[in-house]
Write a protein that holds these residues in place. Structure first.
Motif, short mmCIF file in Angstrom:
data_model
loop_
_atom_site.label_atom_id
_atom_site.label_comp_id
_atom_site.label_asym_id
_atom_site.label_seq_id
_atom_site.Cartn_x
_atom_site.Cartn_y
_atom_site.Cartn_z
N SER A 1 0.85 -1.20 0.00
CA SER A 1 0.00 0.00 0.00
C SER A 1 0.88 1.25 0.00
O SER A 1 2.01 1.24 0.45
N VAL A 2 0.34 2.31 -0.51
CA VAL A 2 1.07 3.56 -0.62
C VAL A 2 1.21 4.17 0.77
O VAL A 2 0.24 4.31 1.50
N ARG A 3 2.43 4.54 1.12
CA ARG A 3 2.66 5.14 2.42
C ARG A 3 2.54 6.65 2.32
O ARG A 3 2.99 7.26 1.36
N ARG A 4 1.94 7.23 3.34
CA ARG A 4 1.81 8.68 3.36
C ARG A 4 3.13 9.30 3.79
O ARG A 4 3.83 8.76 4.63
N GLN A 5 3.44 10.43 3.23
CA GLN A 5 4.62 11.16 3.64
C GLN A 5 4.28 11.96 4.88
O GLN A 5 3.31 12.72 4.89
N VAL A 6 5.04 11.77 5.93
CA VAL A 6 4.80 12.47 7.19
C VAL A 6 5.92 13.48 7.38
O VAL A 6 7.11 13.15 7.26
N ASP A 7 5.54 14.71 7.67
CA ASP A 7 6.55 15.74 7.90
C ASP A 7 7.26 15.49 9.21
O ASP A 7 6.63 15.13 10.21
#
Length: 79
Positions: A15-21
């Motif tokens: 699954s696509v991982r979200r970019q976390v700041d």
């Protein structure tokens, strides 16, 4: 059956991982700033509310313990 496990694995792990700041550098600046505020209150309003609630409960608890100790030390006489 083996094919079902592979499909399930593929959907879970691909699954696509979200970019976390990365907020750590900003938090470090806030907490290391020398502005006279104690470190346990630098988090803002929530920290102040938690601190005051904790202090209130501590004072009330201490008062209740002292009350119970005095009550136990001087029992009432039964007539």
């Amino acid at each position: 059956m083996n094919r079902q496990i592979i499909v399930a694995r593929r959907t879970i792990f691909s699954s696509v991982r979200r970019q976390v700041d990365n907020k750590v550098p900003q938090k470090q600046k806030v907490f290391q700033e020398d502005n006279g505020i104690p470190v346990h209150l630098k988090g803002g309003t929530v920290d102040a509310l938690l601190y005051r609630t904790t202090m209130m409960l501590t004072v009330l608890g201490t008062g209740y313990v002292v009350y119970e100790l005095v009550t136990a030390a001087f029992p009432q006489k039964k007539d």
